[in-house]
Design an enzyme around this catalytic site. Sequence first.
Site, PDB file in Angstrom:
ATOM      1  N   ILE A  48       0.852  -1.204   0.000  1.00  0.00           N
ATOM      2  CA  ILE A  48       0.000   0.000   0.000  1.00  0.00           C
ATOM      3  C   ILE A  48       0.880   1.243   0.000  1.00  0.00           C
ATOM      4  O   ILE A  48       0.563   2.241  -0.623  1.00  0.00           O
ATOM      5  CB  ILE A  48      -0.893   0.055   1.266  1.00  0.00           C
ATOM      6  CG1 ILE A  48      -1.721  -1.219   1.437  1.00  0.00           C
ATOM      7  CG2 ILE A  48      -1.803   1.269   1.222  1.00  0.00           C
ATOM      8  CD1 ILE A  48      -2.400  -1.308   2.807  1.00  0.00           C
ATOM      9  N   SER A  49       1.989   1.189   0.723  1.00  0.00           N
ATOM     10  CA  SER A  49       2.788   2.409   0.893  1.00  0.00           C
ATOM     11  C   SER A  49       4.247   2.044   1.162  1.00  0.00           C
ATOM     12  O   SER A  49       4.533   1.130   1.923  1.00  0.00           O
ATOM     13  CB  SER A  49       2.196   3.203   2.059  1.00  0.00           C
ATOM     14  OG  SER A  49       3.140   4.078   2.605  1.00  0.00           O
ATOM     15  N   LYS A  52      10.125   5.879   3.918  1.00  0.00           N
ATOM     16  CA  LYS A  52      11.526   5.705   4.302  1.00  0.00           C
ATOM     17  C   LYS A  52      11.614   4.804   5.541  1.00  0.00           C
ATOM     18  O   LYS A  52      12.500   3.968   5.656  1.00  0.00           O
ATOM     19  CB  LYS A  52      12.112   7.083   4.601  1.00  0.00           C
ATOM     20  CG  LYS A  52      13.564   7.083   5.021  1.00  0.00           C
ATOM     21  CD  LYS A  52      14.061   8.515   5.148  1.00  0.00           C
ATOM     22  CE  LYS A  52      15.185   8.649   6.141  1.00  0.00           C
ATOM     23  NZ  LYS A  52      14.819   8.597   7.556  1.00  0.00           N
ATOM     24  N   GLU A  53      10.642   4.970   6.439  1.00  0.00           N
ATOM     25  CA  GLU A  53      10.692   4.235   7.710  1.00  0.00           C
ATOM     26  C   GLU A  53       9.995   2.887   7.637  1.00  0.00           C
ATOM     27  O   GLU A  53      10.418   1.953   8.307  1.00  0.00           O
ATOM     28  CB  GLU A  53      10.000   5.057   8.808  1.00  0.00           C
ATOM     29  CG  GLU A  53      10.474   6.478   8.914  1.00  0.00           C
ATOM     30  CD  GLU A  53      11.583   6.641   9.934  1.00  0.00           C
ATOM     31  OE1 GLU A  53      11.356   6.252  11.077  1.00  0.00           O
ATOM     32  OE2 GLU A  53      12.666   7.135   9.564  1.00  0.00           O
ATOM     33  N   LYS A  70       2.493  -3.537   8.789  1.00  0.00           N
ATOM     34  CA  LYS A  70       3.469  -2.440   8.701  1.00  0.00           C
ATOM     35  C   LYS A  70       4.838  -3.003   9.068  1.00  0.00           C
ATOM     36  O   LYS A  70       5.018  -3.543  10.160  1.00  0.00           O
ATOM     37  CB  LYS A  70       3.060  -1.316   9.653  1.00  0.00           C
ATOM     38  CG  LYS A  70       3.922  -0.060   9.525  1.00  0.00           C
ATOM     39  CD  LYS A  70       3.315   1.108  10.304  1.00  0.00           C
ATOM     40  CE  LYS A  70       4.107   2.383  10.119  1.00  0.00           C
ATOM     41  NZ  LYS A  70       3.531   3.523  10.861  1.00  0.00           N
ATOM     42  N   GLU A 138      -5.692  -3.902  11.998  1.00  0.00           N
ATOM     43  CA  GLU A 138      -6.907  -3.833  11.180  1.00  0.00           C
ATOM     44  C   GLU A 138      -6.618  -3.064   9.894  1.00  0.00           C
ATOM     45  O   GLU A 138      -5.931  -2.041   9.928  1.00  0.00           O
ATOM     46  CB  GLU A 138      -7.969  -3.093  12.014  1.00  0.00           C
ATOM     47  CG  GLU A 138      -9.275  -2.834  11.326  1.00  0.00           C
ATOM     48  CD  GLU A 138     -10.156  -1.903  12.177  1.00  0.00           C
ATOM     49  OE1 GLU A 138      -9.804  -1.569  13.322  1.00  0.00           O
ATOM     50  OE2 GLU A 138     -11.209  -1.513  11.649  1.00  0.00           O
ATOM     51  N   ASP A 181       2.365  13.206  15.846  1.00  0.00           N
ATOM     52  CA  ASP A 181       2.538  13.400  14.397  1.00  0.00           C
ATOM     53  C   ASP A 181       1.160  13.517  13.744  1.00  0.00           C
ATOM     54  O   ASP A 181       0.893  12.938  12.692  1.00  0.00           O
ATOM     55  CB  ASP A 181       3.342  12.243  13.792  1.00  0.00           C
ATOM     56  CG  ASP A 181       3.841  12.564  12.379  1.00  0.00           C
ATOM     57  OD1 ASP A 181       3.804  13.748  11.970  1.00  0.00           O
ATOM     58  OD2 ASP A 181       4.259  11.634  11.664  1.00  0.00           O
ATOM     59  N   ASN A 186      -1.851  11.705   8.348  1.00  0.00           N
ATOM     60  CA  ASN A 186      -2.023  10.544   9.227  1.00  0.00           C
ATOM     61  C   ASN A 186      -3.457  10.376   9.726  1.00  0.00           C
ATOM     62  O   ASN A 186      -3.699   9.757  10.752  1.00  0.00           O
ATOM     63  CB  ASN A 186      -1.042  10.621  10.402  1.00  0.00           C
ATOM     64  CG  ASN A 186       0.373  10.323   9.940  1.00  0.00           C
ATOM     65  OD1 ASN A 186       0.572   9.563   8.989  1.00  0.00           O
ATOM     66  ND2 ASN A 186       1.356  10.912  10.603  1.00  0.00           N
ATOM     67  N   ASP A 198      -0.525   5.852  12.227  1.00  0.00           N
ATOM     68  CA  ASP A 198       0.876   6.232  12.382  1.00  0.00           C
ATOM     69  C   ASP A 198       1.175   6.663  13.826  1.00  0.00           C
ATOM     70  O   ASP A 198       1.498   7.829  14.081  1.00  0.00           O
ATOM     71  CB  ASP A 198       1.196   7.365  11.387  1.00  0.00           C
ATOM     72  CG  ASP A 198       2.649   7.352  10.970  1.00  0.00           C
ATOM     73  OD1 ASP A 198       3.415   6.513  11.489  1.00  0.00           O
ATOM     74  OD2 ASP A 198       3.029   8.201  10.132  1.00  0.00           O
TER      75      ASP A 198
HETATM   76  N1  LIG Z   1      -4.262   0.194   9.045  1.00  0.00           N
HETATM   77  C1  LIG Z   1      -4.145   0.647   7.802  1.00  0.00           C
HETATM   78  N2  LIG Z   1      -5.094   0.364   6.873  1.00  0.00           N
HETATM   79  C2  LIG Z   1      -4.977   0.825   5.613  1.00  0.00           C
HETATM   80  N3  LIG Z   1      -3.947   1.567   5.164  1.00  0.00           N
HETATM   81  C3  LIG Z   1      -2.967   1.875   6.037  1.00  0.00           C
HETATM   82  C4  LIG Z   1      -3.017   1.442   7.392  1.00  0.00           C
HETATM   83  N4  LIG Z   1      -1.907   1.895   8.021  1.00  0.00           N
HETATM   84  C5  LIG Z   1      -1.207   2.580   7.102  1.00  0.00           C
HETATM   85  N5  LIG Z   1      -1.835   2.578   5.896  1.00  0.00           N
HETATM   86  C6  LIG Z   1      -1.371   3.209   4.644  1.00  0.00           C
HETATM   87  O1  LIG Z   1       0.038   3.317   4.666  1.00  0.00           O
HETATM   88  C7  LIG Z   1       0.446   4.695   4.639  1.00  0.00           C
HETATM   89  C8  LIG Z   1       1.648   4.896   5.555  1.00  0.00           C
HETATM   90  O2  LIG Z   1       1.296   4.508   6.877  1.00  0.00           O
HETATM   91  P1  LIG Z   1       1.891   5.253   8.130  1.00  0.00           P
HETATM   92  O3  LIG Z   1       1.521   6.682   8.078  1.00  0.00           O
HETATM   93  O4  LIG Z   1       1.494   4.468   9.320  1.00  0.00           O
HETATM   94  O5  LIG Z   1       3.441   5.042   7.886  1.00  0.00           O
HETATM   95  P2  LIG Z   1       4.614   6.121   7.943  1.00  0.00           P
HETATM   96  O6  LIG Z   1       5.364   5.859   9.179  1.00  0.00           O
HETATM   97  O7  LIG Z   1       4.075   7.488   7.711  1.00  0.00           O
HETATM   98  O8  LIG Z   1       5.547   5.739   6.811  1.00  0.00           O
HETATM   99  P3  LIG Z   1       6.579   6.785   6.188  1.00  0.00           P
HETATM  100  O9  LIG Z   1       6.530   8.034   7.052  1.00  0.00           O
HETATM  101  O10 LIG Z   1       7.871   6.103   6.255  1.00  0.00           O
HETATM  102  O11 LIG Z   1       5.989   6.991   4.823  1.00  0.00           O
HETATM  103  C9  LIG Z   1      -0.793   5.474   5.036  1.00  0.00           C
HETATM  104  O12 LIG Z   1      -0.818   6.754   4.462  1.00  0.00           O
HETATM  105  C10 LIG Z   1      -1.910   4.614   4.487  1.00  0.00           C
HETATM  106  O13 LIG Z   1      -2.055   4.862   3.099  1.00  0.00           O
HETATM  107 MG   LIG Z   2       2.386   8.561   8.034  1.00  0.00          MG
END
Ligand SMILES: Nc1ncnc2c1ncn2[C@@H]1O[C@H](COP(=O)(O)OP(=O)(O)OP(=O)(O)O)[C@@H](O)[C@H]1O
Ligand SMILES: [Mg+2]
Length: 248
Positions: A48-49, A52-53, A70, A138, A181, A186, A198
């Site tokens: 899905i995404s 960097k982290e 994740k 979830e 954050d 988020n 997040d």
């Molecule tokens: N529980 C979830 N269900 C559906 N999509 C999710 C879920 N958690 C995260 N995502 C998707 O993944 C993306 C990144 O998730 P998240 O914000 O938790 O990671 P992040 O730490 O911001 O990653 P980075 O900053 O490294 O990009 C979200 O924008 C969303 O599109």
């Molecule tokens: Mg995020």
Amino acid sequence: MEGPYRIEDYIKDAKVRKIFGQVFDQSTIGAIHDLANKGFIDYLEHIISTGKEAHVYKALDKAGHARAVKIYMIETSDFRNMRRYIEGDLRFKNVGHDRRDIIYLWTKKEYKNLESFSEAGVRVPMPFAFTKNVLVMEFIGKEQAALPIKEDPIEDIAFLYETLVESIARMIYKAKVIHGDLSEYNILNFDGTPVIIDCGQAVLFNHPHAMEFFERDLKNIANYFEKQGIKKSIDEIKADIKRAKEKI
Ligand SMILES: Nc1ncnc2c1ncn2[C@@H]1O[C@H](COP(=O)(O)OP(=O)(O)OP(=O)(O)O)[C@@H](O)[C@H]1O
Ligand SMILES: [Mg+2]
């Protein structure tokens, strides 16, 4: 990574093994296996995404429920920055300096934060399990993952504001945890309902930098609503949060 891949096939199928080997390091593969053995992940469907982290995958558990997985990146995560959010949070003592250990603790911290927020009645993804740097929660969405309000705004802006204010009140007064954050990146739009994601960086309210993180969250929220035509000062938002305390 193009899926779906059944985790079991990793053992049987050299092609799947090769693809996993290109995407994950051995210990991450071990963690995915552990979660597969416990039934939390059966298939990895698609990514899905890719940040960097962390990389986030859509997955299915053994019973066929959609899950978000994740996976924190051992090589590219800024573990020194992560350490600043873990140290000073009284839930985590004796934080070492080892990159892996810090990223594993961070994953555990995101799990704990999601658990506390859920228990406090904040709409976040329900956490199910974690092993090392892999967290299963979830899945928010239908076929596709719900998008952040940055890309897919919630039309009823007054409802969004009320819900966020109440969510923040639940986070600080009930969970006693500051998100740290909070922004339009988020918060997912799940059929018109905001779902906060997040949560790895979230800290206990008595963390030495908690107030600074809280002020930053409120500033982000104020900026976002101003762009949507709702002008609220930080003090007004604080007063609204205090008022919301009465009804939670
Ligand atoms: N529980 C979830 N269900 C559906 N999509 C999710 C879920 N958690 C995260 N995502 C998707 O993944 C993306 C990144 O998730 P998240 O914000 O938790 O990671 P992040 O730490 O911001 O990653 P980075 O900053 O490294 O990009 C979200 O924008 C969303 O599109
Ligand atoms: Mg995020």
